[in-house]
Design an enzyme around this catalytic site. Structure first.
Site, PDB file in Angstrom:
ATOM      1  N   ARG A   1     -34.763  12.716  -4.497  1.00 42.89           N
ATOM      2  CA  ARG A   1     -33.458  13.341  -4.181  1.00 42.89           C
ATOM      3  C   ARG A   1     -32.372  12.318  -3.871  1.00 42.89           C
ATOM      4  O   ARG A   1     -31.382  12.617  -3.216  1.00 42.89           O
ATOM      5  CB  ARG A   1     -33.572  14.334  -3.027  1.00 42.89           C
ATOM      6  CG  ARG A   1     -34.516  15.481  -3.329  1.00 42.89           C
ATOM      7  CD  ARG A   1     -34.295  16.651  -2.389  1.00 42.89           C
ATOM      8  NE  ARG A   1     -35.191  17.729  -2.746  1.00 42.89           N
ATOM      9  CZ  ARG A   1     -36.435  17.830  -2.297  1.00 42.89           C
ATOM     10  NH1 ARG A   1     -36.908  16.948  -1.448  1.00 42.89           N
ATOM     11  NH2 ARG A   1     -37.192  18.837  -2.683  1.00 42.89           N
TER      12      ARG A   1
ATOM     13  N   LYS B   1     -20.209   7.271 -11.434  1.00 49.21           N
ATOM     14  CA  LYS B   1     -20.593   8.217 -12.490  1.00 49.21           C
ATOM     15  C   LYS B   1     -21.880   7.717 -13.128  1.00 49.21           C
ATOM     16  O   LYS B   1     -21.954   6.568 -13.586  1.00 49.21           O
ATOM     17  CB  LYS B   1     -19.511   8.297 -13.569  1.00 49.21           C
ATOM     18  CG  LYS B   1     -18.319   9.149 -13.177  1.00 49.21           C
ATOM     19  CD  LYS B   1     -17.395   9.329 -14.366  1.00 49.21           C
ATOM     20  CE  LYS B   1     -16.180  10.151 -14.009  1.00 49.21           C
ATOM     21  NZ  LYS B   1     -15.215  10.209 -15.128  1.00 49.21           N
TER      22      LYS B   1
ATOM     23  N   ASN C   1      -9.293   8.152 -17.950  1.00 46.53           N
ATOM     24  CA  ASN C   1      -9.782   8.558 -19.267  1.00 46.53           C
ATOM     25  C   ASN C   1      -8.732   8.394 -20.363  1.00 46.53           C
ATOM     26  O   ASN C   1      -8.852   9.012 -21.427  1.00 46.53           O
ATOM     27  CB  ASN C   1     -10.252  10.019 -19.219  1.00 46.53           C
ATOM     28  CG  ASN C   1     -11.506  10.146 -18.373  1.00 46.53           C
ATOM     29  OD1 ASN C   1     -12.409   9.342 -18.485  1.00 46.53           O
ATOM     30  ND2 ASN C   1     -11.542  11.136 -17.511  1.00 46.53           N
TER      31      ASN C   1
ATOM     32  N   HIS D   1      -9.749   8.353 -24.003  1.00 46.22           N
ATOM     33  CA  HIS D   1     -11.152   8.744 -24.105  1.00 46.22           C
ATOM     34  C   HIS D   1     -11.359  10.071 -24.837  1.00 46.22           C
ATOM     35  O   HIS D   1     -12.385  10.254 -25.487  1.00 46.22           O
ATOM     36  CB  HIS D   1     -11.801   8.805 -22.715  1.00 46.22           C
ATOM     37  CG  HIS D   1     -12.074   7.446 -22.136  1.00 46.22           C
ATOM     38  ND1 HIS D   1     -11.094   6.498 -21.936  1.00 46.22           N
ATOM     39  CD2 HIS D   1     -13.226   6.865 -21.713  1.00 46.22           C
ATOM     40  CE1 HIS D   1     -11.628   5.406 -21.416  1.00 46.22           C
ATOM     41  NE2 HIS D   1     -12.930   5.597 -21.272  1.00 46.22           N
TER      42      HIS D   1
ATOM     43  N   HIS E   1     -13.765   9.788 -27.712  1.00 47.11           N
ATOM     44  CA  HIS E   1     -15.072  10.457 -27.774  1.00 47.11           C
ATOM     45  C   HIS E   1     -15.226  11.204 -29.103  1.00 47.11           C
ATOM     46  O   HIS E   1     -16.317  11.265 -29.669  1.00 47.11           O
ATOM     47  CB  HIS E   1     -15.255  11.422 -26.597  1.00 47.11           C
ATOM     48  CG  HIS E   1     -15.576  10.709 -25.309  1.00 47.11           C
ATOM     49  ND1 HIS E   1     -15.360  11.259 -24.068  1.00 47.11           N
ATOM     50  CD2 HIS E   1     -16.092   9.484 -25.072  1.00 47.11           C
ATOM     51  CE1 HIS E   1     -15.729  10.403 -23.135  1.00 47.11           C
ATOM     52  NE2 HIS E   1     -16.174   9.311 -23.716  1.00 47.11           N
TER      53      HIS E   1
ATOM     54  N   HIS F   1     -17.963   2.197 -27.830  1.00 48.21           N
ATOM     55  CA  HIS F   1     -17.123   3.015 -26.949  1.00 48.21           C
ATOM     56  C   HIS F   1     -15.722   2.386 -26.809  1.00 48.21           C
ATOM     57  O   HIS F   1     -14.704   3.061 -26.992  1.00 48.21           O
ATOM     58  CB  HIS F   1     -17.829   3.124 -25.592  1.00 48.21           C
ATOM     59  CG  HIS F   1     -17.055   3.848 -24.547  1.00 48.21           C
ATOM     60  ND1 HIS F   1     -16.859   5.208 -24.571  1.00 48.21           N
ATOM     61  CD2 HIS F   1     -16.414   3.393 -23.430  1.00 48.21           C
ATOM     62  CE1 HIS F   1     -16.151   5.568 -23.522  1.00 48.21           C
ATOM     63  NE2 HIS F   1     -15.859   4.494 -22.815  1.00 48.21           N
TER      64      HIS F   1
END
Ligand code: NAD
Ligand code: GLY
Length: 366
Positions: A125, A147, A249, A252, A256, A269
């Site tokens: 956890r 992230k 972002n 992005h 993406h 990327h």
């Protein structure tokens, strides 16, 4: 890369009980106290990959001396950022008997960092993770901010969690072995910080790009420090991306779509984000927010970094379909990060759809 002694710097990311230091400098992998000061002293597992392990794992082991360090060496590549690979990390955590007083050390680029970070977020956890980023992209972006994720066939980073590291150790020496293309891909994220938040930094990048490409350590140190400082500020304001963090972002949503359409790994990327930033600038220009000269400046700084400025011809319709899967979509509307001016970004769904379609058609065909 010429060995130069540079002053290392420690930034602090201010997140209350989840606050942590970001150490940036040369020779930091040889300083085990940066890890021992931040991590619990139970069993540690280093997660890395088959490219990075031979380059840096012996050095890390030497620095840690007698301290036992279990290892999990993964295959290299975005295509291995999967639930299956995650299973291998859990197996290694179990074999090394890593308990809640233990830690994961993520040694590598963003793929290793995101995957090992997610393993740490979920094992028992949640256990501590140290991020030891070894690519420019991971030093300026993915190692900071918590992230963590793996990919799902339906999309990138769809399975993940916010899990802040206990410490980030960005040793600039590791950039010496980075392939040229990966260095350039990392520069896309560096340029991003100038475009969204810091016009002085953008000017600095325009002037100093040749030093960055030549891997001048002092220039790289400055670029990593400014990038991490901007990211730390935004993450401190908005850890879970309900507001200003989304500005990170820029490029992005377009990027993406390019990555997905071209097949992950074909366009890096950072390369897709580079074209995405040009498209965001063109959309901002079409809205009358940026002048033609500003849009040209964006194109030019991206090109200076040796990054692509021309989109692959995916077709506007296909791009819009892929963009509508973006995590920032709300109520079916694609929210875009656009530029109000160079150095100031906004997240908005309030733009003319036809105008976006026409920018995409121009860039990508119908
Ligand atoms: P990567 O991790 O695939 O590394 C790029 C390549 O460089 C790999 O082949 C790797 O093995 C190799 N490498 C790493 N360090 C090296 C070194 N020092 N010397 C030689 N080779 C080295 O790619 P990346 O660009 O670091 O990260 C991309 C990933 O990061 C993507 O999965 C992306 O989704 C993720 N990402 C996450 C965030 C976040 O906030 N968590 C932000 C941006 C990107
Ligand atoms: N890379 C975007 C973020 O961390 O929010």
């Amino acid at each position: 890369m010429t060995p130069v002694t540079i002053e290392s710097q420690t930034l602090h990311i201010d997140l209350g009980e989840r606050a942590y230091p970001i150490h940036i400098g040369s020779g930091l992998m040889d300083q085990p106290t940066l890890l021992s000061a931040a991590l619990p002293m139970g069993p540690w597992l280093v997660v890395t990959n088959e490219t990075v392990a031979p380059l840096y794992l012996p050095r890390l082991r030497k620095a840690l001396g007698d301290r036992p360090l279990a290892e999990c060496i993964l295959k290299d590549g975005e295509q291995y950022k999967t639930v299956e690979t995650l299973g291998r990390v859990y197996d290694a955590l179990a074999a090394a008997r890593v308990t809640r007083d233990g830690a994961v050390l993520a040694l590598g680029g963003g793929v290793v960092g995101d995957l090992a970070g997610f393993a740490a977020a979920t094992w028992n956890r949640g256990i501590a993770v140290a991020q030891l980023p070894t690519t420019l992209l991971s030093q300026v972006d993915s190692s900071v901010g918590g992230k963590t994720a793996v990919n799902h066939p339906a999309g990138k980073n769809l399975i993940g969690a916010f899990h802040q590291p206990a410490v980030v150790v960005a040793d600039l020496d590791s950039l010496a072995t980075l392939p040229e293309r990966e260095l350039r891909a990392g520069l896309a994220e560096v340029i991003k910080y100038g475009l969204i938040a810091d016009s002085d930094f953008l000017e600095w990048l325009e002037a100093e790009m040749p030093r960055l490409l030549a891997r001048d350590v002092a220039a790289l140190a400055y670029a990593v420090q400014v990038s991490c400082a901007t990211k730390a500020k935004m993450v401190s304001l908005d850890e879970r991306e309900t507001g200003p963090r989304a500005l990170l972002n820029l490029g992005h949503t377009f990027g993406h779509a390019i990555e997905a359409a071209m097949g992950y790994g074909n366009w890096l990327h950072g390369e897709a984000v580079a074209v995405g930033m040009v498209l965001a600038a063109e959309t901002s220009g079409a809205l009358g927010w940026l002048s033609g000269a500003d849009v040209a400046r964006v194109r030019s700084v991206v090109a200076q970094a040796g990054l692509p400025v021309v989109s692959p011809r995916l077709g506007a319709q296909k791009a819009l379909e892929l963009m509508s899967l973006d995590k920032k979509v709300q109520g079916g509307r694609i929210r875009l990060v656009l530029l109000r001016s160079l150095g100031e970004a906004v997240v908005t769904a309030d733009y003319d759809r036809g105008l976006l379609a026409s920018v995409l058609q121009q860039a990508m065909g119908t």
